[in-house]
Motif scaffolding. Structure first.
Motif, PDB file in Angstrom:
ATOM      1  N   ARG A 178       0.476 -13.039  -0.296  1.00 49.79           N
ATOM      2  CA  ARG A 178       0.299 -13.144   1.155  1.00 49.79           C
ATOM      3  C   ARG A 178      -1.189 -13.217   1.505  1.00 49.79           C
ATOM      4  NH1 ARG A 178       4.812 -11.119   4.533  1.00 49.79           N
ATOM      5  NH2 ARG A 178       6.609 -10.788   3.177  1.00 49.79           N
ATOM      6  N   ALA A 179      -1.514 -12.852   2.743  1.00 45.74           N
ATOM      7  CA  ALA A 179      -2.899 -12.801   3.253  1.00 45.74           C
ATOM      8  C   ALA A 179      -3.590 -14.157   3.213  1.00 45.74           C
ATOM      9  CB  ALA A 179      -3.722 -11.763   2.481  1.00 45.74           C
ATOM     10  N   GLN A 180      -2.807 -15.258   3.221  1.00 47.91           N
ATOM     11  CA  GLN A 180      -3.422 -16.580   3.160  1.00 47.91           C
ATOM     12  C   GLN A 180      -4.293 -16.864   4.383  1.00 47.91           C
ATOM     13  OE1 GLN A 180      -3.143 -18.357   0.435  1.00 47.91           O
ATOM     14  NE2 GLN A 180      -1.741 -16.876  -0.497  1.00 47.91           N
ATOM     15  N   ALA A 181      -3.896 -16.363   5.540  1.00 49.27           N
ATOM     16  CA  ALA A 181      -4.634 -16.655   6.779  1.00 49.27           C
ATOM     17  C   ALA A 181      -5.484 -15.477   7.241  1.00 49.27           C
ATOM     18  CB  ALA A 181      -3.651 -17.046   7.877  1.00 49.27           C
ATOM     19  N   ALA A 182      -5.577 -14.421   6.430  1.00 49.50           N
ATOM     20  CA  ALA A 182      -6.317 -13.219   6.848  1.00 49.50           C
ATOM     21  C   ALA A 182      -7.816 -13.428   6.724  1.00 49.50           C
ATOM     22  CB  ALA A 182      -5.878 -12.026   6.002  1.00 49.50           C
ATOM     23  N   LEU A 183      -8.539 -13.080   7.761  1.00 50.80           N
ATOM     24  CA  LEU A 183     -10.003 -13.172   7.776  1.00 50.80           C
ATOM     25  C   LEU A 183     -10.581 -11.762   7.728  1.00 50.80           C
ATOM     26  CD1 LEU A 183     -10.424 -15.773  10.661  1.00 50.80           C
ATOM     27  CD2 LEU A 183     -10.458 -16.222   8.195  1.00 50.80           C
ATOM     28  N   PRO A 184     -11.551 -11.489   6.847  1.00 51.51           N
ATOM     29  CA  PRO A 184     -12.174 -10.155   6.801  1.00 51.51           C
ATOM     30  C   PRO A 184     -12.788  -9.795   8.147  1.00 51.51           C
ATOM     31  CG  PRO A 184     -12.779 -11.449   4.877  1.00 51.51           C
ATOM     32  CD  PRO A 184     -12.093 -12.391   5.827  1.00 51.51           C
ATOM     33  N   ALA A 185     -12.683  -8.533   8.505  1.00 53.63           N
ATOM     34  CA  ALA A 185     -13.208  -8.065   9.788  1.00 53.63           C
ATOM     35  C   ALA A 185     -13.456  -6.571   9.708  1.00 53.63           C
ATOM     36  CB  ALA A 185     -12.211  -8.365  10.909  1.00 53.63           C
TER      37      ALA A 185
ATOM     38  N   ARG B 171      -2.228 -11.799  -7.517  1.00 50.18           N
ATOM     39  CA  ARG B 171      -2.580 -10.979  -8.689  1.00 50.18           C
ATOM     40  C   ARG B 171      -2.042  -9.559  -8.480  1.00 50.18           C
ATOM     41  NH1 ARG B 171      -7.826 -10.451  -8.582  1.00 50.18           N
ATOM     42  NH2 ARG B 171      -8.470 -11.922  -6.975  1.00 50.18           N
ATOM     43  N   PHE B 172      -0.792  -9.349  -8.821  1.00 52.62           N
ATOM     44  CA  PHE B 172      -0.110  -8.091  -8.552  1.00 52.62           C
ATOM     45  C   PHE B 172      -0.823  -6.903  -9.201  1.00 52.62           C
ATOM     46  CE2 PHE B 172       2.973  -4.826  -9.805  1.00 52.62           C
ATOM     47  CZ  PHE B 172       3.526  -4.506  -8.583  1.00 52.62           C
ATOM     48  N   ASP B 173      -1.180  -7.014 -10.469  1.00 52.76           N
ATOM     49  CA  ASP B 173      -1.808  -5.891 -11.171  1.00 52.76           C
ATOM     50  C   ASP B 173      -3.130  -5.502 -10.527  1.00 52.76           C
ATOM     51  OD1 ASP B 173       0.289  -5.797 -12.938  1.00 52.76           O
ATOM     52  OD2 ASP B 173      -0.727  -6.917 -14.527  1.00 52.76           O
ATOM     53  N   ASP B 174      -3.886  -6.489 -10.058  1.00 47.48           N
ATOM     54  CA  ASP B 174      -5.151  -6.173  -9.393  1.00 47.48           C
ATOM     55  C   ASP B 174      -4.900  -5.465  -8.065  1.00 47.48           C
ATOM     56  OD1 ASP B 174      -6.544  -7.290 -11.456  1.00 47.48           O
ATOM     57  OD2 ASP B 174      -6.959  -9.190 -10.442  1.00 47.48           O
ATOM     58  N   LEU B 175      -3.853  -5.873  -7.359  1.00 47.16           N
ATOM     59  CA  LEU B 175      -3.505  -5.194  -6.115  1.00 47.16           C
ATOM     60  C   LEU B 175      -3.189  -3.724  -6.380  1.00 47.16           C
ATOM     61  CD1 LEU B 175      -1.218  -7.878  -4.421  1.00 47.16           C
ATOM     62  CD2 LEU B 175      -3.460  -7.132  -3.612  1.00 47.16           C
TER      63      LEU B 175
ATOM     64  N   ARG C 183     -15.904  -2.385   2.322  1.00 53.02           N
ATOM     65  CA  ARG C 183     -15.647  -3.811   2.595  1.00 53.02           C
ATOM     66  C   ARG C 183     -15.400  -4.567   1.291  1.00 53.02           C
ATOM     67  NH1 ARG C 183     -16.588  -7.159   7.100  1.00 53.02           N
ATOM     68  NH2 ARG C 183     -16.340  -9.326   6.497  1.00 53.02           N
ATOM     69  N   ARG C 184     -16.156  -4.245   0.244  1.00 53.14           N
ATOM     70  CA  ARG C 184     -15.967  -4.930  -1.036  1.00 53.14           C
ATOM     71  C   ARG C 184     -14.572  -4.672  -1.601  1.00 53.14           C
ATOM     72  NH1 ARG C 184     -21.417  -3.328  -1.643  1.00 53.14           N
ATOM     73  NH2 ARG C 184     -20.846  -1.462  -2.823  1.00 53.14           N
ATOM     74  N   VAL C 185     -14.087  -3.431  -1.444  1.00 53.21           N
ATOM     75  CA  VAL C 185     -12.741  -3.108  -1.912  1.00 53.21           C
ATOM     76  C   VAL C 185     -11.708  -3.924  -1.143  1.00 53.21           C
ATOM     77  CG1 VAL C 185     -11.013  -1.279  -2.077  1.00 53.21           C
ATOM     78  CG2 VAL C 185     -13.380  -0.792  -2.676  1.00 53.21           C
ATOM     79  N   VAL C 186     -11.870  -4.000   0.176  1.00 49.59           N
ATOM     80  CA  VAL C 186     -10.909  -4.743   1.003  1.00 49.59           C
ATOM     81  C   VAL C 186     -10.956  -6.232   0.685  1.00 49.59           C
ATOM     82  CG1 VAL C 186     -10.345  -5.427   3.364  1.00 49.59           C
ATOM     83  CG2 VAL C 186     -10.884  -3.039   2.843  1.00 49.59           C
ATOM     84  N   GLU C 187     -12.153  -6.789   0.518  1.00 44.96           N
ATOM     85  CA  GLU C 187     -12.257  -8.206   0.191  1.00 44.96           C
ATOM     86  C   GLU C 187     -11.591  -8.502  -1.148  1.00 44.96           C
ATOM     87  OE1 GLU C 187     -16.427  -8.897   0.441  1.00 44.96           O
ATOM     88  OE2 GLU C 187     -16.373  -9.415   2.575  1.00 44.96           O
ATOM     89  N   ALA C 188     -11.761  -7.608  -2.119  1.00 43.30           N
ATOM     90  CA  ALA C 188     -11.110  -7.789  -3.411  1.00 43.30           C
ATOM     91  C   ALA C 188      -9.591  -7.728  -3.263  1.00 43.30           C
ATOM     92  CB  ALA C 188     -11.593  -6.728  -4.397  1.00 43.30           C
ATOM     93  N   PHE C 189      -9.119  -6.839  -2.390  1.00 43.55           N
ATOM     94  CA  PHE C 189      -7.677  -6.720  -2.153  1.00 43.55           C
ATOM     95  C   PHE C 189      -7.134  -7.992  -1.501  1.00 43.55           C
ATOM     96  CE2 PHE C 189      -4.015  -5.568   0.431  1.00 43.55           C
ATOM     97  CZ  PHE C 189      -3.240  -4.837  -0.472  1.00 43.55           C
TER      98      PHE C 189
END
Length: 291
Positions: free
Chosen positions: A233-240, A191-195, A177-183
């Protein structure tokens, strides 16, 4: 270089991955190496012209070999877990990559192998190929003679059993989950390089036909291409959580319109994008919750 030599070279390039699949499936370095060699024999007899994706074909084939062995060997001899993989044979021309061997040792832990050994052969096959190597449900379904929807349910059931033991670090949902939240954060902030750093170099993203109609590529390979798609992107994405895997949802008018499911080992190796209402209705979604 002859066609046979080129095929042999390509097989050797995929050998570490095939050995890792077989190691997870069979739990024994010696048996894993036998399965890899069996896969080479099948490749040497196959119609190469009909194989569009050789790495995917090899992965599903070695998985099929291991599945057949698990189904037929009702009483395998007891032997110690080989967590480091098979010892390299100095005569086979397969040089030792210390970094790769260390990675394999870490990822194939004793606890995980013990847990996997409690799964039925088909559950183990589906879990290993999908959750650890990002093989699509459609490809797996063709091997086990089930529908993709049935394979998804098998994966979900196996995942729940594996996650019951919190000592299995490699599949710890909180770490994933931490990896996905960071993504997702890197995606929103551009942040392209972080992606790129959070994605495995060989990551695969697949979208169902409805999601593809909304603008997602049907299939994308490689960290740079996928990072480029998500950048900003992912402006409206909610973690799940999606069927027990970390993911994200996009809501529209109070209803889920799009679901992202991430397959994570040390980095993200697979992303599934779903928007088909019939499929969304079958998913176990837990928005904003931790299990």
């Amino acid at each position: 270089m002859s066609e046979a030599d080129r095929l042999a070279r390509r097989f050797e390039e995929n050998r570490p991955r095939l050995r890792a699949v077989a190691q997870r499936m069979l739990g024994s370095g010696a048996e894993a190496e036998d399965a890899v060699q069996d896969t080479w024999l099948r490749l040497s007899r196959a119609d190469i012209a009909g194989i569009d994706n050789l790495p995917g074909w090899l992965t599903t084939t070695v998985g099929r070999v291991c599945l057949d062995r698990l189904r037929t060997c009702t009483a395998r001899p007891e032997q110690p877990w080989d967590t480091a993989g098979p010892a390299p044979d100095p005569t086979n021309g397969d040089p030792v990559d210390p970094e790769r061997e260390a990675e394999l040792t870490e990822s194939v832990g004793r606890a995980l192998l013990v847990i996997l050994d409690t799964l039925a052969p088909t559950e183990r096959f589906v879990f290993v190929l999908h959750d650890m190597f990002a093989i699509s449900f459609e490809e797996i379904a063709a091997v086990v003679d089930r529908t993709p929807a049935a394979v998804r349910q098998i994966a979900s059931r196996a995942r729940r059993r594996v996650h019951q033991d919190g000592t299995v670090r490699e599949t710890d949902p909180a770490r994933q989950r931490r990896v996905v939240e960071a993504f997702l954060a890197a995606s929103r902030e551009g942040r392209f390089d972080d992606l790129v750093s959070l994605l495995d170099p060989h990551v695969v993203m697949r979208a169902d036909p409805v999601a593809a109609g909304l603008g997602s590529p049907a299939e994308t390979h490689g960290s740079a291409a996928i990072a480029g798609f998500f950048n900003g992107r992912a402006q409206a994405a909610l973690p799940a959580y999606v069927d027990g895997l970390p993911g994200a949802v996009v809501n529209l008018g109070g209803a889920v319109q799009l679901v992202l499911c991430f397959i994570v080992t040390d980095r993200i190796i697979g992303i599934e994008v779903a928007a088909d209402p019939a499929l969304l209705a079958t998913l176990d979604l837990s928005v904003g919750e931790r299990r």
